[in-house]
Design an enzyme around this catalytic site. Structure first.
Site, PDB file in Angstrom:
ATOM      1  N   VAL A 252       3.094   0.758   3.298  1.00 43.34           N
ATOM      2  CA  VAL A 252       2.882  -0.367   4.206  1.00 43.34           C
ATOM      3  C   VAL A 252       2.901  -1.653   3.389  1.00 43.34           C
ATOM      4  CG1 VAL A 252       1.377  -1.380   5.952  1.00 43.34           C
ATOM      5  CG2 VAL A 252       1.485   1.107   5.696  1.00 43.34           C
TER       6      VAL A 252
ATOM      7  N   TYR B 252     -19.551   7.332  -7.163  1.00 38.18           N
ATOM      8  CA  TYR B 252     -18.775   8.573  -7.122  1.00 38.18           C
ATOM      9  C   TYR B 252     -18.974   9.231  -8.477  1.00 38.18           C
ATOM     10  CZ  TYR B 252     -15.032  10.931  -4.414  1.00 38.18           C
ATOM     11  OH  TYR B 252     -14.315  11.778  -3.622  1.00 38.18           O
TER      12      TYR B 252
ATOM     13  N   THR C 152      -1.722  10.969   5.371  1.00 43.46           N
ATOM     14  CA  THR C 152      -1.359  12.346   5.025  1.00 43.46           C
ATOM     15  C   THR C 152      -2.578  13.241   5.198  1.00 43.46           C
ATOM     16  OG1 THR C 152       0.223  11.481   3.424  1.00 43.46           O
ATOM     17  CG2 THR C 152      -0.372  13.808   3.234  1.00 43.46           C
TER      18      THR C 152
ATOM     19  N   GLY D 144       1.333   4.996   0.046  1.00 45.09           N
ATOM     20  CA  GLY D 144       0.693   6.268   0.354  1.00 45.09           C
ATOM     21  C   GLY D 144       1.645   7.420   0.138  1.00 45.09           C
ATOM     22  N   ASN D 145       1.140   8.628   0.265  1.00 41.62           N
ATOM     23  CA  ASN D 145       1.984   9.802   0.054  1.00 41.62           C
ATOM     24  C   ASN D 145       3.070   9.932   1.117  1.00 41.62           C
ATOM     25  OD1 ASN D 145       0.791  11.306  -2.296  1.00 41.62           O
ATOM     26  ND2 ASN D 145      -1.038  11.121  -1.040  1.00 41.62           N
TER      27      ASN D 145
ATOM     28  N   THR E 157       4.068  27.140  24.670  1.00 40.50           N
ATOM     29  CA  THR E 157       3.776  27.094  23.235  1.00 40.50           C
ATOM     30  C   THR E 157       3.665  25.657  22.724  1.00 40.50           C
ATOM     31  OG1 THR E 157       4.879  29.205  22.881  1.00 40.50           O
ATOM     32  CG2 THR E 157       4.576  27.800  20.954  1.00 40.50           C
TER      33      THR E 157
ATOM     34  N   ASP F  85       0.860  -1.183   0.000  1.00 39.35           N
ATOM     35  CA  ASP F  85       0.000   0.000   0.000  1.00 39.35           C
ATOM     36  C   ASP F  85       0.895   1.230   0.000  1.00 39.35           C
ATOM     37  OD1 ASP F  85      -1.981   1.946   0.403  1.00 39.35           O
ATOM     38  OD2 ASP F  85      -1.947   1.662   2.580  1.00 39.35           O
TER      39      ASP F  85
ATOM     40  N   ASP G 162      -6.398   3.018  -2.134  1.00 35.63           N
ATOM     41  CA  ASP G 162      -6.403   2.668  -0.712  1.00 35.63           C
ATOM     42  C   ASP G 162      -7.791   2.834  -0.105  1.00 35.63           C
ATOM     43  OD1 ASP G 162      -6.173   5.431  -1.160  1.00 35.63           O
ATOM     44  OD2 ASP G 162      -5.097   5.792   0.702  1.00 35.63           O
TER      45      ASP G 162
ATOM     46  N   GLY H 230      -9.111   7.044  -4.599  1.00 36.29           N
ATOM     47  CA  GLY H 230      -7.820   6.410  -4.370  1.00 36.29           C
ATOM     48  C   GLY H 230      -7.958   4.920  -4.137  1.00 36.29           C
TER      49      GLY H 230
END
Length: 280
Positions: A19, A106, A138, A14-15, A190, A12, A115, A113
């Site tokens: 995995v 859709y 992401t 991803g950006n 902070t 898999d 995934d 995507g």
């Protein structure tokens, strides 16, 4: 250690992270999470994967198929080359035309995507519908599946990492911070204030979007969480969804199984064609 000749390698891409997992039947033998590196070569991928196999006692020769979901198109050709060179296999990509067993409602199915489809297939297979998958990557993806097992669409929100980086880049006096659950919601410095805003901002976004989705689907809606930061955020959500670390990998396995016979037929045709060419 794997002892048969029927193991499936799933990848898999991803950006942010890639995995990988190895299945023996439905059993996930091992899983690894790597940083997605667009500069890596096919040889580097091949050597890295085989080294990971070695550490977990998995024999590369026992891999009989490779299934890939990728949202980073520039890496696809490298993964194809890696599969052929290091496993002597043709990688099977989750792309338009692949049988998933799930209708995609859709506007443009090509925009979804790989995934997200894999997650939805696995979630419906395990939990039934209606259901929502919240994938912390992401971005934070919300993928909605109907009671009948149709992909309805969803929502995409900025991931925690993106939000943290935006604060660091756009505010001169704000540092990079570790993303973690703060000790208290009211930060007294902070770093603590940023950690509170990032963490509870993600929790609030998750619950707020889910409230609206569940209002549409009904109270019987199941919620499932996955992705690198799912354990962190899901525990603080009022929905308390189960966390499925290997959901995408499971979806790739299920989709591969639904296409296995067709792929074997195609492989047989290719082998016959190669044999005819060699005889000529």
């Amino acid at each position: 250690m794997a002892g048969t000749n029927t193991n499936l390698l799933v990848i898999d891409v991803g950006n942010t992270n890639t995995v990988l997992g190895v299945f023996e039947g439905k059993n996930l033998l091992a899983q690894w999470r790597l940083t997605t590196n667009r500069a890596q070569t096919a040889d580097e991928y091949g050597i890295l994967i085989r080294n990971l196999f070695s550490l977990d006692g998995i024999l590369a020769d026992h891999i009989s198929a490779i299934m890939v979901a990728s949202v980073v198109p520039p890496l696809n050709a490298l993964l194809e080359e890696m599969a052929q060179k290091y496993f002597h296999l043709q990688a099977f990509f989750l792309e338009p035309g692949v049988r998933t067993g799930m209708a995609i409602h859709y506007d443009n199915p090509l925009e979804v995507g790989a995934d997200r489809i894999a997650n939805s297939v696995a979630a419906f297979e395990k939990y039934g519908g209606p259901c929502v998958v919240v994938d912390f990557g992401t971005g934070i993806n919300f993928d909605v599946v109907s009671e009948k097992g149709e992909y309805l669409g969803g929502a995409i929100a900025p991931g925690i990492g993106i939000a943290a980086e935006a604060l660091f880049q756009r505010a001169a006096r704000l540092p990079r911070v570790e993303i973690r659950e703060p000790q208290r919601v009211i930060g007294t410095n902070t770093v603590a204030s940023m950690q509170s805003g990032l963490f509870y901002g993600a929790v609030g976004a998750m619950d707020g979007i889910l409230d609206r989705i569940v209002a549409v689907l009904g109270k019987s809606t199941k919620v499932i969480a996955t992705g690198g930061q799912a354990p962190l955020v899901a525990a603080a959500s009022k929905y308390k969804p189960p966390v499925e670390p290997s959901l995408t990998l499971d979806g790739l396995r299920i989709i591969y199984e639904r296409n296995k016979d067709e792929r074997r037929q195609k492989s047989g045709v290719r082998s016959q064609e190669s044999e005819v060419r060699s005889q000529k």
